[in-house]
Design a protein around this motif. Structure first.
Motif, PDB file in Angstrom:
ATOM      1  N   ASP A  76       0.822  -1.212   0.000  1.00  0.00           N
ATOM      2  CA  ASP A  76       0.000   0.000   0.000  1.00  0.00           C
ATOM      3  C   ASP A  76       0.858   1.265   0.000  1.00  0.00           C
ATOM      4  OD1 ASP A  76      -2.845  -0.540  -0.098  1.00  0.00           O
ATOM      5  OD2 ASP A  76      -2.538  -1.668   1.747  1.00  0.00           O
ATOM      6  N   ARG A 254     -10.977  -1.765  -2.227  1.00  0.00           N
ATOM      7  CA  ARG A 254      -9.652  -1.960  -2.822  1.00  0.00           C
ATOM      8  C   ARG A 254      -9.777  -2.801  -4.074  1.00  0.00           C
ATOM      9  NH1 ARG A 254      -4.605  -4.931  -2.140  1.00  0.00           N
ATOM     10  NH2 ARG A 254      -2.890  -3.469  -1.828  1.00  0.00           N
ATOM     11  N   GLY A 263      -4.893  -2.889  -6.591  1.00  0.00           N
ATOM     12  CA  GLY A 263      -4.315  -2.466  -5.323  1.00  0.00           C
ATOM     13  C   GLY A 263      -4.699  -1.052  -4.927  1.00  0.00           C
ATOM     14  N   TRP A 265      -7.396   2.138  -4.208  1.00  0.00           N
ATOM     15  CA  TRP A 265      -8.691   2.250  -3.552  1.00  0.00           C
ATOM     16  C   TRP A 265      -9.626   3.128  -4.355  1.00  0.00           C
ATOM     17  CZ3 TRP A 265      -9.753  -0.388   1.048  1.00  0.00           C
ATOM     18  CH2 TRP A 265      -8.652  -1.062   1.613  1.00  0.00           C
ATOM     19  N   GLN A 332     -12.909  -9.157  -1.174  1.00  0.00           N
ATOM     20  CA  GLN A 332     -12.378  -7.845  -1.545  1.00  0.00           C
ATOM     21  C   GLN A 332     -12.334  -6.932  -0.318  1.00  0.00           C
ATOM     22  OE1 GLN A 332     -14.809  -5.372  -4.044  1.00  0.00           O
ATOM     23  NE2 GLN A 332     -13.034  -4.390  -4.994  1.00  0.00           N
ATOM     24  N   ASP A 333     -11.205  -6.240  -0.150  1.00  0.00           N
ATOM     25  CA  ASP A 333     -11.036  -5.349   0.984  1.00  0.00           C
ATOM     26  C   ASP A 333     -11.935  -4.126   0.861  1.00  0.00           C
ATOM     27  OD1 ASP A 333      -9.364  -6.512   2.739  1.00  0.00           O
ATOM     28  OD2 ASP A 333      -7.587  -5.351   2.224  1.00  0.00           O
ATOM     29  N   TYR A 345      -4.623   7.006   1.364  1.00  0.00           N
ATOM     30  CA  TYR A 345      -4.910   5.876   0.477  1.00  0.00           C
ATOM     31  C   TYR A 345      -4.542   6.215  -0.961  1.00  0.00           C
ATOM     32  CZ  TYR A 345      -7.339   3.797   4.388  1.00  0.00           C
ATOM     33  OH  TYR A 345      -7.629   3.248   5.604  1.00  0.00           O
TER      34      TYR A 345
END
Length: 369
Positions: A76, A254, A263, A265, A332-333, A345
Motif C-alpha cells: 500500500d 480496494r 491495489g 482504492w 475484496q477489501d 490511500y
DNA sequence: GAATCGTGGCC
DNA sequence: TGGCCAAGATT
C-alpha cells in the motif's frame, strides 16, 4: 544481415557519443551508477515521459532509499508513492521483485541476464538498460526512441508494430553497439530520440546523424516509423457511490491485484448497462458487490476520464445504507475512512477528480442545484 | 500475436 | 477537441 557501411557505423557510434557528451541532460538518475537507482528509474520511465517521472523518482528514492527498505515496505505504501503515475503493475512488480532480490540474491540487484530478466516487471529493455548502464555490460537497450531513430536512419518501410520489424531493429542495435561503451551509447541513442529525433517536428538540422539518415534525405522524417491503424476507443458510463456512515466516514473498496488499477482504492460502483438509469445501475452494483441496499442522495459530480484503452464518464452520488452491512465480494477489501484520512490511500486519478469536485461544492449547493 | 494496462502534454 | 505519444511488460 548485410554489412554496415563504415560511414553509417561511425555516425551512429563515434559522432553520436560525441553529441551525447555535449548534450546529455543532468537527470537525477544520472548522478551515479547505483544498480538500485538505475532499476527504479528504468521502471518509472516505462511508457512515461522524463518530466513526469522526475518528481516521482525523487520522492520514491527518498521514501525507499535502499532495496531492503522497498522489500520490507507494505505494498500500500509503494502504491501510494506511485499514485497518479499510471501502469500500477509496475509498482506491484517492483515490490515483488525487491522481495525476491532480498530473498534469493542477498539484496544485490542481479548482474546476469537470466536472473535479472526473470524478475517480475523486468523485460528485455529494462534488463539491457540495467546491465549496460549500471554494470557496463554489452547489451543494446532498444526502446521506442531507439526504434524511431533507427527506423528513420534506414527509412524502414516495414510497420514498426510488427514483431519481426522490432526483432530486426534489436539485432541491428546489438550489432552497432560499440563494445565497452554500451551504457553511454544506449543513453545517447535514447537522448537523441528524446531531444532531436522526436516523434513530431524532429530537429533534423541539428542532428549528428543527418548525413547518413535516409528519412532525412526523403524530407519526410516525420513519416517514420510506419505505423498501423489503431482500434477505436470504447466509451463507458460508470457510476459510483459516496456511501456515508453515521460517523461521517466514507466507504472505500480496494481493487483486486491483477486487474486494472490493482491495489488502488476507489469508491464502489460499476458500469452502467445500456438502457439503464444511473440510479438503477448504482443500486444494482452495490447490491451485487457489497450486498447492501442504498438510498441515493444528491450527485457528487461528473468526470470525463481516459484510460489506456477506453474512456469513461464517471458519475458520483451520495448514498446512505438502507439495509445490510457491506461485505466485499470474494474477500475484496473494503474500509470505512474518515474524509481527512483519505489522503493516506492510493487513489486512481478519476476518483481524485471526483472527490475534488465534492470539495469545491458546498453541501447546500448540492441540494439546491 | 494481440490485448491489456494510466496519465499528462501536445497540437 | 480528440488523437497521438511516451526510457514496455505481461498474459
Amino acid at each position: 544481415m548485410s554489412p554496415i557501411p563504415d560511414t553509417l557505423r561511425r555516425a551512429v557510434t563515434e559522432d553520436l557519443l560525441a553529441w551525447f557528451a555535449r548534450h546529455r541532460r543532468p537527470l537525477p538518475w544520472r548522478s551515479d551508477r547505483d544498480p538500485y537507482r538505475i532499476w527504479i528509474s528504468e521502471t518509472l520511465l516505462q511508457q512515461t515521459r522524463t518530466q513526469q517521472a522526475w518528481p516521482y523518482f525523487e520522492r520514491f528514492l527518498s521514501r525507499f532509499p535502499t532495496l531492503e527498505s522497498l522489500a520490507r515496505a507494505e505494498l500500500d505504501d509503494v502504491l501510494k508513492a506511485w499514485e497518479g503515475l499510471g501502469y500500477y503493475a509496475r509498482a506491484r512488480h517492483l515490490h515483488r521483485a525487491a522481495r525476491e532480490i532480498l530473498l534469493r540474491h542477498g539484496g544485490r540487484i542481479p548482474d546476469r541476464w537470466e536472473a535479472l530478466r526473470a524478475l517480475p516487471g523486468v523485460g528485455d529493455y529494462t534488463a539491457a538498460a540495467v546491465l549496460s548502464i549500471a554494470y557496463g555490460q554489452d547489451y543494446a537497450a532498444v526502446d521506442g526512441n531507439v526504434m524511431r531513430v533507427l527506423s528513420r536512419v534506414l527509412a524502414l518501410p516495414d510497420p514498426i508494430d510488427r514483431a519481426s520489424t522490432r526483432r530486426t531493429l534489436r539485432a541491428l542495435a546489438q550489432e552497432l553497439l560499440p563494445r565497452g561503451q554500451a551504457g553511454e551509447w544506449n543513453q545517447a541513442l535514447m537522448e537523441l530520440g528524446a531531444l532531436v529525433c522526436r516523434p513530431r517536428k524532429p530537429h533534423c538540422a541539428s542532428c549528428p546523424l543527418q548525413a547518413v539518415c535516409r528519412a532525412r534525405a526523403t524530407g519526410r522524417s516525420e513519416a517514420y516509423p510506419i505505423k498501423g491503424a489503431r482500434r477505436p476507443v470504447p466509451h463507458y458510463t460508470v457510476v459510483v457511490g459516496l456511501i456515508e456512515d453515521a460517523q461521517g466516514r466514507w466507504l472505500l473498496a480496494r481493487r483486486p491485484e491483477g486487474k486494472m488499477l490493482g491495489g488502488l482504492w476507489e469508491l464502489p460502483g460499476g458500469k452502467v448497462r445500456s438502457g439503464e438509469e444511473l440510479a438503477e445501475a448504482l443500486r444494482r452494483e452495490l447490491r451485487e458487490e457489497l450486498g447492501i441496499e442504498v438510498r441515493l442522495g444528491p450527485p457528487v459530480g461528473v468526470v470525463e476520464h481516459t484510460y489506456s484503452h477506453f474512456r469513461i464518464t464517471l458519475h458520483g452520488f451520495r448514498c446512505h445504507i438502507q439495509q445490510g452491512t457491506p461485505e466485499g465480494r470474494e474477500g475484496q477489501d473494503i474500509r470505512w475512512v474518515a474524509p481527512e484520512e483519505i489522503g493516506h490511500y492510493a487513489l486512481a486519478r478519476a476518483t481524485q477528480k471526483l472527490l475534488a469536485q465534492l470539495a469545491q461544492a458546498p453541501q447546500g449547493e448540492l441540494f439546491s442545484g
